[in-house]
Motif scaffolding. Structure first.
Motif, mmCIF file in Angstrom:
data_model
loop_
_atom_site.group_PDB
_atom_site.id
_atom_site.type_symbol
_atom_site.label_atom_id
_atom_site.label_comp_id
_atom_site.label_asym_id
_atom_site.label_seq_id
_atom_site.Cartn_x
_atom_site.Cartn_y
_atom_site.Cartn_z
ATOM 1 N N SER A 95 32.815 34.904 42.154
ATOM 2 C CA SER A 95 32.738 35.221 40.507
ATOM 3 C C SER A 95 31.979 36.256 40.425
ATOM 4 N N ALA A 98 33.593 39.247 41.489
ATOM 5 C CA ALA A 98 34.787 39.605 40.661
ATOM 6 C C ALA A 98 34.359 40.407 39.500
ATOM 7 N N ARG A 106 32.935 40.686 33.583
ATOM 8 C CA ARG A 106 32.041 39.969 34.433
ATOM 9 C C ARG A 106 31.647 38.699 33.959
ATOM 10 N N SER A 109 34.408 36.141 34.389
ATOM 11 C CA SER A 109 34.389 35.824 36.035
ATOM 12 C C SER A 109 33.200 34.859 36.185
ATOM 13 N N ALA A 175 37.690 36.466 44.968
ATOM 14 C CA ALA A 175 37.173 37.372 43.813
ATOM 15 C C ALA A 175 38.430 38.164 43.001
ATOM 16 N N MET A 176 39.238 38.333 43.889
ATOM 17 C CA MET A 176 40.553 39.041 43.354
ATOM 18 C C MET A 176 41.242 38.297 42.541
ATOM 19 N N ILE A 178 40.008 35.494 41.066
ATOM 20 C CA ILE A 178 39.073 35.207 39.753
ATOM 21 C C ILE A 178 39.154 36.424 38.461
ATOM 22 N N VAL A 179 39.518 37.550 39.208
ATOM 23 C CA VAL A 179 39.556 38.715 38.278
ATOM 24 C C VAL A 179 41.066 38.742 37.540
#
Length: 185
Positions: A95, A98, A106, A109, A175-176, A178-179
């Motif tokens: 996160s 992300a 942010r 995320s 991370a991608m 979560i974005v």
């Protein structure tokens, strides 16, 4: 940070026999005195830490030798433990990363890490912890042997290590994801 989780898992695995012995002694002392403050005083001030050199032990090779024969823990539980540990290990870092990938999201995320960790907590609460509780009861009642229980613990520690390693691979894809979720929310 994720590599340090893997290293800490290895160190923790090596310390399990020592802490089991220390904990057993503490339980026996507590059964005699029935006082947590007295137990703590004994541990820290009356030579309790000196016992550490007497009980320090590395994991027994016998517990690793028959690792393939752990019938009391299913491969499904081991796989779920790997997944839960991977999610726990990577949740916050994914996160945060992300937030780096899309600075405008942010805050959103970073709040999504609670959802990732929540999934891991549910996996542990619903699937893994009950299995270990039942196995502990089975050992106490004599339905499962202590060596079999130790092998199951070895499997769970190994799956924890595998989970921290899997977390390394999941960091960027998580991370991608979560974005992507943050953009939808």
């Amino acid at each position: 940070m994720l590599w340090s989780a893997t290293l800490a898992t290895i160190v923790g695995a090596l310390l399990i026999p020592t802490f089991q012995r220390l904990f057993s002694r503490a339980v026996l002392d507590f059964q005699q005195n029935r006082s947590v403050p007295r137990l703590l005083l004994r541990i820290f001030f009356k030579g309790g830490l000196a016992q550490l050199k007497d009980v320090a032990s590395m994991p027994a090779a016998a517990n690793l030798a028959k690792i393939r024969s752990a019938e009391s823990i299913s491969p499904w539980v081991i796989a779920l433990n790997v997944a839960a540990i991977a999610l726990w290990s990577t949740g916050v870092f994914a996160s945060l990363y992300a937030g780096y990938l899309n600075p405008g999201l942010r805050v959103t995320s970073s709040t999504l890490s609670a959802m990732v960790n929540g999934v891991a907590t549910i996996l542990m609460f619903v699937f893994i912890d009950p299995q270990m509780s039942v196995m502990t009861d089975d050992v106490i009642e004599g339905r499962t042997s202590e060596p079999e229980f130790r092998r199951a613990v070895v499997w769970l520690v190994a799956s924890r290590l595998a989970g921290t390693l899997l977390a390394q691979l999941l960091l960027i894809p998580a991370a991608m994801l979560i974005v992507s979720v943050a953009e939808i929310v």
